[in-house]
Design an enzyme around this catalytic site. Structure first.
Site, PDB file in Angstrom:
ATOM      1  N   TRP A   1       7.257  15.294-102.828  1.00  0.00           N
ATOM      2  CA  TRP A   1       6.494  14.285-101.784  1.00  0.00           C
ATOM      3  C   TRP A   1       5.821  14.886-100.304  1.00  0.00           C
ATOM      4  CZ3 TRP A   1       7.102  11.527 -97.809  1.00  0.00           C
ATOM      5  CH2 TRP A   1       6.320   9.778 -97.715  1.00  0.00           C
TER       6      TRP A   1
ATOM      7  N   ARG B   1      12.084   8.029-107.310  1.00  0.00           N
ATOM      8  CA  ARG B   1      12.140   9.085-106.549  1.00  0.00           C
ATOM      9  C   ARG B   1      10.641   9.104-105.474  1.00  0.00           C
ATOM     10  NH1 ARG B   1      17.340  11.315-105.063  1.00  0.00           N
ATOM     11  NH2 ARG B   1      16.233  12.322-103.273  1.00  0.00           N
TER      12      ARG B   1
ATOM     13  N   LYS C   1       9.167  -7.265-100.681  1.00  0.00           N
ATOM     14  CA  LYS C   1       9.097  -6.491-102.462  1.00  0.00           C
ATOM     15  C   LYS C   1       7.423  -6.789-102.716  1.00  0.00           C
ATOM     16  CE  LYS C   1      11.826  -5.578-102.953  1.00  0.00           C
ATOM     17  NZ  LYS C   1      12.985  -4.891-101.926  1.00  0.00           N
TER      18      LYS C   1
ATOM     19  N   GLY D   1      14.427  18.618 -98.274  1.00  0.00           N
ATOM     20  CA  GLY D   1      14.560  18.286 -96.702  1.00  0.00           C
ATOM     21  C   GLY D   1      13.180  19.312 -95.836  1.00  0.00           C
TER      22      GLY D   1
END
Ligand code: G6P
Length: 616
Positions: free
Chosen positions: A75, A27, A493, A102
């Site tokens: 993060w 993630r 990409k 959050g």
């Protein structure tokens, strides 16, 4: 982005916490930490960098032995990615630890209130105010851990998924959510709760999911695991146990080097799964059960606004081309982050389609709320089953491509475009498309998995071609019509995982500025399969060649002319123009993958990127 794992059971928590955090690595994160309780005391270990750094620290400074614990990958948003900003955060007396995903929007006001009460802060994060507030309430003696969490959450605005433990209640884990996912896995003798199913599935597939403003108290004692779910106002709510639709195989690497290549290679099967039960060649029918109840609204829609972020926005843009072409409904595509703040005009007859892999992207979710508040019918094109966007839309179509772990989205993009194609045919058939025409498209759709299989066989060839230009730091990706959003996706990409600067744009736009960039040997990728604008694309290719650019063309298998113009030709089978994106994006995914591997980069953990962006 941030990830949460929490464990309450008979074994030391450290091992399931670390295993869970590793499953969440994909993630994106920049620091990590765990906390557990043993012998009535809280231990917290945190580190900047990868989970392996945290493991080394635990090995050198002492492993944690507590059987109840919480873990987090962070993060950075509020505060730099340092050890002191990493979670878990603790209460002033050091007894309570908390992890949070959050954003606490009113954290500054709460921090000021607490500082006036002489509370000292150890970090720059918004999260710490919640740990300190819960601790302050708990220390009055009027609250249990559960009720202190409820009371603190009543003071908070923003988004949260949290897990909390207290040294004074060593059998109790409390978790809660609002706007950020929280899933509780239940085994015979333990709870494993997490923000993402991938951290749970190796333990159990029996789960309870929380809705917004809900809190769960998870206790383990002589009677086994006991769960109590309430609202933040302490009203009891009953939550059903559900079966998780994720298998271990789907989230493990198997024989592949990276999740990205695994997911690229899975695409023929993924497309078959996405189409299953939805296309019926014999009857020329598209069946989308999720849209049936709203078919009349869709057919009568005056305008469709498609929205998303990143790769999902590229899929949405293709959705615009498809819906206008096949269903003849005026469409526009907007970045969700722009749409939500620019006072958009939504009237009766406007349909908003939110496209998202995770179903949790903060901006897309907020755009959806904005559209619903203004009266639009909200349709979701989402992969993650039960995610916030999936739950908050009026209706929708799931991608059914399985969990996507690679940070650079590949199979989800294919699924998004495939579903938008099906929706366009579903509406188009009810407006202007004849049954024969839909039947012809269905025949072509059924051939796509085989087509993609054959493109994937060019993987080694593509690697060899990329190796010839791997030292080049600037690339262009160009396309016209349906090939333009594909060019945007190809450029994204390459940027995401190889850190090569790449720009995608409509081929004709190149002349209006970017042509100045072209110098000897600059790689320019043209997405130019046979179609209505093929000749125009050839003219654009000549303009680039004349200036020394090195042409890499994605072209149709039987195109013999292209070899005169291109240095490298990546072949795709011939398909009708509206279906071309579903084949022409595949070589571009392989190109980006091989570029990153050739540059020795960590394909599945690209720097600074997060898989699911839950902050705006
Ligand atoms: C992040 C990811 C992208 C993704 C975008 C939207 O930026 O790194 O790969 O396209 O978010 O995510 P969603 O889950 O809404 O599709």
């Amino acid at each position: 982005m941030c990830g949460i794992v929490a464990y309450n059971g008979p074994k030391p928590a450290q091992q399931p916490l670390l295993e869970g955090l590793k499953r969440l690595e994909y993630r994106g994160y920049d620091s990590a930490g765990i906390a557990s309780i043993s012998d009535g005391a809280l231990s917290i270990t945190k580190s900047k960098g990868r989970i392996s750094v945290l493991e080394d620290k635990l090995n050198s400074e002492g492993n944690q032995s507590g059987v109840i614990g919480i873990g987090h990958t962070r993060w950075a948003t509020h505060g730099s990615p340092t050890e002191y900003n990493a979670h878990p955060h603790r209460s002033s007396d050091g007894k309570i630890a908390l992890v949070h995903n959050g954003i606490i929007e009113n954290y500054a006001a709460i921090r000021k209130y607490l500082e006036e009460k002489n509370v000292v802060f150890e970090s720059e994060t918004d999260t710490e105010v919640l740990a300190k507030l819960i601790g302050q309430l708990y220390s009055t003696g009027s609250f249990t851990l559960e009720t202190a969490v409820q009371a603190a959450l009543r003071e908070v605005t923003g988004a949260y998924a949290i897990a909390v433990i207290s040294a004074d209640e060593p059998n109790t884990l409390v978790v809660a959510r609002k706007g950020s996912p929280m899933i509780i896995g239940i085994t015979d003798n333990a709870f494993i709760a997490a923000s993402d199913a991938s951290a749970i599935v190796s333990h159990t597939t029996q789960v309870v999911t929380l809705d917004d403003y809900q809190v769960a108290r998870l206790t383990v004692n002589g009677h086994g695991p006991e769960i109590r779910t309430t609202t933040i106002d302490n009203d009891v709510v009953n939550r059903e146990i559900e079966e998780l639709e994720v298998s271990l195989e789907q989230i493990e690497l198997g024989d592949y080097d990276h999740f990205m290549i695994k997911e690229i290679m899975e695409q023929p099967q993924v497309l078959t799964n996405c189409f299953r039960g939805r296309i019926d060649g014999r009857e020329g029918q598209i069946r989308l059960g999720g849209l049936d109840a709203f078919a009349r609204d869709l057919v009568r829609a005056r305008r469709i606004v498609l929205t998303g972020q990143g790769t999902a926005w590229h899929a949405a843009l293709l959705g615009e081309y498809l819906l206008e072409d096949l269903a003849k409904i005026p469409c526009e595509t907007e970045y969700a982050s722009e749409f939500r703040y620019r006072n958009p005009i939504i009237d009766e007859g406007t349909v908003v389609m939110a496209v998202s892999q995770s179903g949790e992207t903060a901006d897309t979710l907020a755009a959806l709320h904005e559209a619903k508040d203004r009266g639009a019918l909200a349709i979701g094109v989402v992969n993650a089953v039960g995610s916030s966007i999936a739950r908050e839309t009026d209706a929708g179509v799931y991608l059914h491509v399985g969990p996507e772990i690679g940070v650079a989205s590949t199979k989800a993009f294919l699924g998004q475009v495939a579903v938008l194609t099906l929706i366009s045919l579903f509406i188009g058939r009810r407006r202007y498309l004849s049954p024969q025409s839909v039947a012809e498209y269905i025949t072509e759709l059924e051939r796509l998995p085989g087509h993609i299989e054959s493109i994937l066989q060019q993987s080694d060839f593509i690697r060899d071609e990329v190796s010839k230009v791997i030292d080049r730091d600037n690339w262009l990706f160009l396309g016209r019509g349906y090939n333009y959003p594909v060019a945007l996706e190809g450029a994204l990409k390459l940027k995401e995982i190889s850190y090569i600067h790449a720009e995608g744009m409509p081929a004709a736009e190149m002349k209006h500025g970017p042509i100045a960039l072209i110098d000897e040997g600059m790689p320019v990728v043209f997405v130019a399969p046979h179609g209505s604008q093929y000749d125009k694309a050839i003219s654009n290719i000549e303009e680039v060649r004349a200036r020394g650019g090195r042409i890499i063309a994605v072209a149709t298998e039987n195109d013999t002319q292209i070899e005169q113009y291109a240095d490298t030709v990546l072949r795709v089978p011939a398909v009708p123009e509206p279906l071309q994106p579903l084949v022409s994006v595949i070589p571009l995914q392989l190109l980006a993958y091989h570029a990153a591997v050739l540059r020795g980069l960590d394909v599945d953990k690209p720097r600074n990127l997060a898989k699911s962006v839950t902050v705006e």
